[in-house]
Motif scaffolding. Structure first.
Motif, PDB file in Angstrom:
ATOM      1  N   VAL A  60      30.112  94.069  73.852  1.00 21.14           N
ATOM      2  CA  VAL A  60      30.447  94.757  72.732  1.00 21.14           C
ATOM      3  C   VAL A  60      29.046  94.932  72.062  1.00 21.14           C
ATOM      4  O   VAL A  60      28.608  93.875  71.717  1.00 21.14           O
ATOM      5  CB  VAL A  60      31.589  94.435  71.774  1.00 21.14           C
ATOM      6  CG1 VAL A  60      31.649  95.655  70.761  1.00 21.14           C
ATOM      7  CG2 VAL A  60      33.219  94.605  72.594  1.00 21.14           C
ATOM      8  N   ASP A  61      28.673  96.122  71.253  1.00 17.88           N
ATOM      9  CA  ASP A  61      27.606  96.330  70.840  1.00 17.88           C
ATOM     10  C   ASP A  61      27.605  95.275  69.113  1.00 17.88           C
ATOM     11  O   ASP A  61      28.596  95.296  68.662  1.00 17.88           O
ATOM     12  CB  ASP A  61      27.421  97.552  70.131  1.00 17.88           C
ATOM     13  CG  ASP A  61      27.024  98.744  71.369  1.00 17.88           C
ATOM     14  OD1 ASP A  61      26.366  98.050  72.379  1.00 17.88           O
ATOM     15  OD2 ASP A  61      27.174  99.764  71.177  1.00 17.88           O
ATOM     16  N   ASN A  62      26.456  94.737  69.079  1.00 18.76           N
ATOM     17  CA  ASN A  62      26.123  94.402  67.677  1.00 18.76           C
ATOM     18  C   ASN A  62      27.078  93.163  67.344  1.00 18.76           C
ATOM     19  O   ASN A  62      27.550  92.920  66.162  1.00 18.76           O
ATOM     20  CB  ASN A  62      26.385  95.392  66.558  1.00 18.76           C
ATOM     21  CG  ASN A  62      25.172  96.448  66.996  1.00 18.76           C
ATOM     22  OD1 ASN A  62      24.306  96.046  67.128  1.00 18.76           O
ATOM     23  ND2 ASN A  62      25.448  97.521  66.694  1.00 18.76           N
ATOM     24  N   VAL A  63      27.833  92.168  68.308  1.00 15.87           N
ATOM     25  CA  VAL A  63      28.405  91.135  68.001  1.00 15.87           C
ATOM     26  C   VAL A  63      28.030  89.919  68.788  1.00 15.87           C
ATOM     27  O   VAL A  63      26.895  90.053  69.434  1.00 15.87           O
ATOM     28  CB  VAL A  63      29.984  91.214  68.225  1.00 15.87           C
ATOM     29  CG1 VAL A  63      30.515  92.580  67.555  1.00 15.87           C
ATOM     30  CG2 VAL A  63      30.179  91.454  69.942  1.00 15.87           C
ATOM     31  N   LEU A  64      28.392  88.883  68.590  1.00 16.40           N
ATOM     32  CA  LEU A  64      28.027  87.723  69.300  1.00 16.40           C
ATOM     33  C   LEU A  64      28.999  87.364  70.390  1.00 16.40           C
ATOM     34  O   LEU A  64      30.237  87.433  70.436  1.00 16.40           O
ATOM     35  CB  LEU A  64      28.023  86.496  68.563  1.00 16.40           C
ATOM     36  CG  LEU A  64      27.713  85.082  69.164  1.00 16.40           C
ATOM     37  CD1 LEU A  64      26.264  84.988  69.234  1.00 16.40           C
ATOM     38  CD2 LEU A  64      28.001  83.758  68.180  1.00 16.40           C
ATOM     39  N   CYS A  65      28.397  87.468  71.730  1.00 13.50           N
ATOM     40  CA  CYS A  65      29.321  87.203  72.895  1.00 13.50           C
ATOM     41  C   CYS A  65      29.281  85.972  73.519  1.00 13.50           C
ATOM     42  O   CYS A  65      28.430  85.336  73.784  1.00 13.50           O
ATOM     43  CB  CYS A  65      28.764  88.406  73.923  1.00 13.50           C
ATOM     44  SG  CYS A  65      29.658  88.481  75.460  1.00 13.50           S
ATOM     45  N   ILE A  66      30.528  85.452  73.566  1.00 12.83           N
ATOM     46  CA  ILE A  66      30.682  84.272  73.910  1.00 12.83           C
ATOM     47  C   ILE A  66      31.145  84.317  75.339  1.00 12.83           C
ATOM     48  O   ILE A  66      32.259  84.823  75.845  1.00 12.83           O
ATOM     49  CB  ILE A  66      31.873  83.404  73.182  1.00 12.83           C
ATOM     50  CG1 ILE A  66      31.595  83.335  71.759  1.00 12.83           C
ATOM     51  CG2 ILE A  66      32.356  82.073  73.744  1.00 12.83           C
ATOM     52  CD1 ILE A  66      32.806  82.812  70.966  1.00 12.83           C
ATOM     53  N   ASN A  67      30.188  83.889  76.107  1.00 12.82           N
ATOM     54  CA  ASN A  67      30.386  84.125  77.778  1.00 12.82           C
ATOM     55  C   ASN A  67      30.632  83.120  78.499  1.00 12.82           C
ATOM     56  O   ASN A  67      30.173  81.774  78.292  1.00 12.82           O
ATOM     57  CB  ASN A  67      29.005  84.528  78.189  1.00 12.82           C
ATOM     58  CG  ASN A  67      28.812  85.120  79.540  1.00 12.82           C
ATOM     59  OD1 ASN A  67      29.659  84.709  80.315  1.00 12.82           O
ATOM     60  ND2 ASN A  67      28.184  86.311  79.563  1.00 12.82           N
ATOM     61  N   LEU A  68      31.981  83.098  79.128  1.00 15.03           N
ATOM     62  CA  LEU A  68      32.358  81.998  79.955  1.00 15.03           C
ATOM     63  C   LEU A  68      32.188  82.075  81.655  1.00 15.03           C
ATOM     64  O   LEU A  68      32.735  81.243  82.188  1.00 15.03           O
ATOM     65  CB  LEU A  68      34.042  81.873  79.731  1.00 15.03           C
ATOM     66  CG  LEU A  68      34.636  81.322  78.660  1.00 15.03           C
ATOM     67  CD1 LEU A  68      34.132  81.696  77.252  1.00 15.03           C
ATOM     68  CD2 LEU A  68      35.845  81.146  78.453  1.00 15.03           C
ATOM     69  N   SER A  69      31.342  83.080  81.829  1.00 14.68           N
ATOM     70  CA  SER A  69      31.046  83.290  83.175  1.00 14.68           C
ATOM     71  C   SER A  69      30.294  81.994  84.069  1.00 14.68           C
ATOM     72  O   SER A  69      30.777  81.925  85.091  1.00 14.68           O
ATOM     73  CB  SER A  69      30.258  84.515  83.500  1.00 14.68           C
ATOM     74  OG  SER A  69      28.858  84.035  83.071  1.00 14.68           O
ATOM     75  N   LEU A  70      30.175  80.937  83.356  1.00 14.23           N
ATOM     76  CA  LEU A  70      29.561  79.719  84.206  1.00 14.23           C
ATOM     77  C   LEU A  70      30.731  78.903  84.259  1.00 14.23           C
ATOM     78  O   LEU A  70      30.326  77.632  84.801  1.00 14.23           O
ATOM     79  CB  LEU A  70      28.375  78.942  83.299  1.00 14.23           C
ATOM     80  CG  LEU A  70      27.054  79.948  83.026  1.00 14.23           C
ATOM     81  CD1 LEU A  70      26.096  79.113  82.158  1.00 14.23           C
ATOM     82  CD2 LEU A  70      26.649  80.361  84.368  1.00 14.23           C
ATOM     83  N   MET A  71      31.840  79.025  83.687  1.00 12.58           N
ATOM     84  CA  MET A  71      32.909  78.139  83.574  1.00 12.58           C
ATOM     85  C   MET A  71      33.957  78.425  84.755  1.00 12.58           C
ATOM     86  O   MET A  71      34.797  79.279  84.433  1.00 12.58           O
ATOM     87  CB  MET A  71      33.462  77.891  82.442  1.00 12.58           C
ATOM     88  CG  MET A  71      32.593  77.463  81.375  1.00 12.58           C
ATOM     89  SD  MET A  71      33.445  77.486  79.513  1.00 12.58           S
ATOM     90  CE  MET A  71      34.635  76.125  79.919  1.00 12.58           C
ATOM     91  N   ARG A  72      33.678  78.133  86.023  1.00 14.82           N
ATOM     92  CA  ARG A  72      34.489  78.784  87.055  1.00 14.82           C
ATOM     93  C   ARG A  72      35.001  77.742  88.090  1.00 14.82           C
ATOM     94  O   ARG A  72      35.599  77.992  89.116  1.00 14.82           O
ATOM     95  CB  ARG A  72      33.501  79.809  88.025  1.00 14.82           C
ATOM     96  CG  ARG A  72      32.991  80.907  87.256  1.00 14.82           C
ATOM     97  CD  ARG A  72      32.232  81.705  87.967  1.00 14.82           C
ATOM     98  NE  ARG A  72      32.900  82.288  89.452  1.00 14.82           N
ATOM     99  CZ  ARG A  72      32.331  83.098  90.158  1.00 14.82           C
ATOM    100  NH1 ARG A  72      31.117  83.566  89.735  1.00 14.82           N
ATOM    101  NH2 ARG A  72      32.933  83.575  91.053  1.00 14.82           N
ATOM    102  N   LYS A  73      35.139  76.384  87.663  1.00 21.48           N
ATOM    103  CA  LYS A  73      35.409  75.459  88.412  1.00 21.48           C
ATOM    104  C   LYS A  73      37.287  75.587  88.794  1.00 21.48           C
ATOM    105  O   LYS A  73      37.816  75.732  87.335  1.00 21.48           O
ATOM    106  CB  LYS A  73      35.022  74.090  87.808  1.00 21.48           C
ATOM    107  CG  LYS A  73      35.819  72.921  88.789  1.00 21.48           C
ATOM    108  CD  LYS A  73      35.114  71.524  88.226  1.00 21.48           C
ATOM    109  CE  LYS A  73      35.400  70.353  88.983  1.00 21.48           C
ATOM    110  NZ  LYS A  73      34.994  69.084  88.287  1.00 21.48           N
ATOM    111  N   VAL A  74      37.746  75.151  89.873  1.00 23.91           N
ATOM    112  CA  VAL A  74      38.842  75.234  90.124  1.00 23.91           C
ATOM    113  C   VAL A  74      39.185  74.065  91.053  1.00 23.91           C
ATOM    114  O   VAL A  74      38.572  73.777  91.949  1.00 23.91           O
ATOM    115  CB  VAL A  74      39.237  76.518  90.950  1.00 23.91           C
ATOM    116  CG1 VAL A  74      41.028  76.501  91.326  1.00 23.91           C
ATOM    117  CG2 VAL A  74      39.142  77.689  90.164  1.00 23.91           C
TER     118      VAL A  74
END
Length: 494
Positions: A60-74
């Motif tokens: 989203v525009d103009n917010v802090l994005c908390i990105n979890l895309s590196l956390m993919r372990k199963v």
């Protein structure tokens, strides 16, 4: 640095990809907690990106994005459970489960994030839902980062009220960084594939089905009124194109789940359910052929790829759609779809402004095991237990804002089609929407690029709406987690 920023923005629906102030690329629960605490101290609004497949609030525009895309372990355990990190996709879980012969009921599209699928309204509608129920029914535990950075373990004994609220509404209460699921046995090979038919008077004459578009659709909807729970399907009315049925026969867990692996080979044939096993077929494949025979043998198909397929590497990987610009709406339908609505849908499919594999009216079969849901079982159970069909209208406009007129025509077409189906929507125990869209406490869907359900979010949760508002007041009283299908704290809705 600019390239990394652009890569972090990448989500499936490019039309919903904004420009955040910054991305926090998290690798651990502690990273997520630190990011939340920083945003709180700096008075920054946040959005949360996991896989970014089906959310208009992931980037989203103009917010802090908390990105979890590196956390993919199963991790799959010998006890028949799976530990899944918050950024994992459906395909990550399937790949980890395949060697054990186990599976987790999830959505149809392999690049969907598990967290987004579980914590949003559908709670995991896919091929297995008619025989196993929703993904949320298999949740054992979650690790949640709360609005103040605290980390909670959430299960049936710890924070049990929040545990109830996670499947279908959990994004409102915190950020899930880890899940633990119980798994189910599934047949290694299932009967599945696509049947492509051109309506009468359309397509190559030699492959004309002999039935009108309305007749093809009517036949399918009537079949599923009494079809075995093992029969699952997506019926696709392609924009300006053929009618496509993606079918799958998923045996129940107590059925024979054995069988040798099969090699995936794409076939094109006009025959109906032609055998391709080459040796004695498992009973589940034979039962699938018999179950689908009434509709498979009724009309000529241009393409028929129905055959035994490996569940994980075959069926589950059929659902892949390229990243592009999309607009989408959907309606959860209770009861049968009347003939006049079916006729309007057939006409509207031909009016679609674009002809591509990302534009269609999709009728998804529900029911089966879902009919056992009771209103209080979960946040959206009041509605999910009533649904017979989930109707999705989607348009893909590959050039996005570069062609604003085409984009607007696609959006208008989706909205026009949505209005035809909307009166059939089931709304749980709340009254159907009035002309005033603010009747449900002011908590409404934003009319952005991805909108699946009805106008008022309170209608989605039905009789569970007051309980969810109280949960929100307890666990996120300041509505810090607001970029989602937002439930406002109870006092804000008075």
């Amino acid at each position: 640095m600019k390239q990394k920023y652009l890569e972090a923005r990448g989500i499936w629906n490019l039309d919903a990809s904004g420009f955040p102030l910054a991305f926090v690329m998290c690798k651990t629960t502690e990273d997520v907690s630190a990011a939340v605490q920083y945003a709180k101290a700096a008075q920054l609004q946040i959005c949360v990106r996991t896989a970014g497949a089906h959310s208009s609030h992931a980037v989203v525009d103009n917010v802090l994005c908390i990105n979890l895309s590196l956390m993919r372990k199963v991790t799959v355990t010998s006890a028949g459970t799976a530990e899944v990190e918050g950024g994992a996709m459906i395909q990550d879980v399937d790949d980890a489960c395949a060697p054990s012969g186990m599976a987790l009921p999830m959505g149809h599209v392999s690049h969907t994030g598990v967290a987004g699928m579980l914590l949003n309204a559908t709670s995991g509608v896919g091929y297995m839902c008619r025989t196993r129920g929703l993904c949320g029914n298999f949740l054992l535990e979650a690790t949640m980062v709360m609005h103040d950075g605290r980390v909670l373990t959430v299960n049936a004994k710890e924070n049990e009220d929040l545990f109830w609220g996670l499947p279908g509404a959990g994004a409102n209460f915190g950020i899930a960084t880890r899940f633990k699921f119980k798994l189910t046995k599934v047949a290694r090979n299932v009967l599945a594939g696509d049947v492509v038919r051109f309506p009468k008077g359309e397509g190559p004459p030699i492959f004309n089905s002999g039935k009108t578009r309305f007749e093809l659709i009517k036949q399918w909807t009537e079949f599923y009124a009494t079809a075995p729970d093992e029969c699952s399907a997506l019926l696709v009315l392609a924009g300006q194109g053929p009618v496509i049925a993606r079918i799958a026969y998923i045996p129940k867990e107590e059925a024979d789940c054995g069988g040798d692996d099969v090699e995936e080979v794409t076939t094109h044939t006009t025959s109906s359910l032609r055998g391709c096993w080459g040796r004695a077929e498992p009973s589940s494949i034979k039962l699938g052929r018999a179950a689908f025979q009434p509709i498979m043998s009724s009309a000529t198909a241009l393409i028929n790829t129905v055959k035994p397929r490996n569940y994980w590497n075959g069926l589950q990987k059929m659902g892949q759609f390229k990243s592009s610009f999309y607009y989408q709406k959907g309606v959860n339908v209770e009861g049968a779809i009347p003939d006049d609505v079916l006729q309007k849908l057939t006409d509207l499919a031909k009016e679609c402004p674009v002809s591509n594999d990302g534009s269609a009216i999709i009728l998804m079969t529900m029911g089966g095991k879902l009919k056992e849901l009771r209103p209080g079982d979960g946040p959206s159970s009041d509605v999910m237990g009533r649904m017979n069909w989930w109707v999705i209208i989607i348009a893909q406009f590959p050039q996005g804002a570069e062609k604003p007129e085409l984009r607007q025509r696609c959006i208008d077409w989706v909205r026009k089609t949505y209005e035809v189906v909307k009166p059939l929507g089931c709304f749980g125990s709340l009254p159907k929407p009035s002309k005033n869209d603010n009747d449900n406490g002011g908590a409404l869907h934003s009319d952005e690029a991805m909108e699946y359900w009805t106008t008022g979010i309170g209608e989605l949760y039905g009789s569970n709406w007051p309980r969810l508002r109280e949960l929100k007041r307890k666990y996120d009283p300041e509505n810090f987690f607001s970029l989602n299908r937002n439930i406002k704290p109870a006092e804000d809705c008075a």
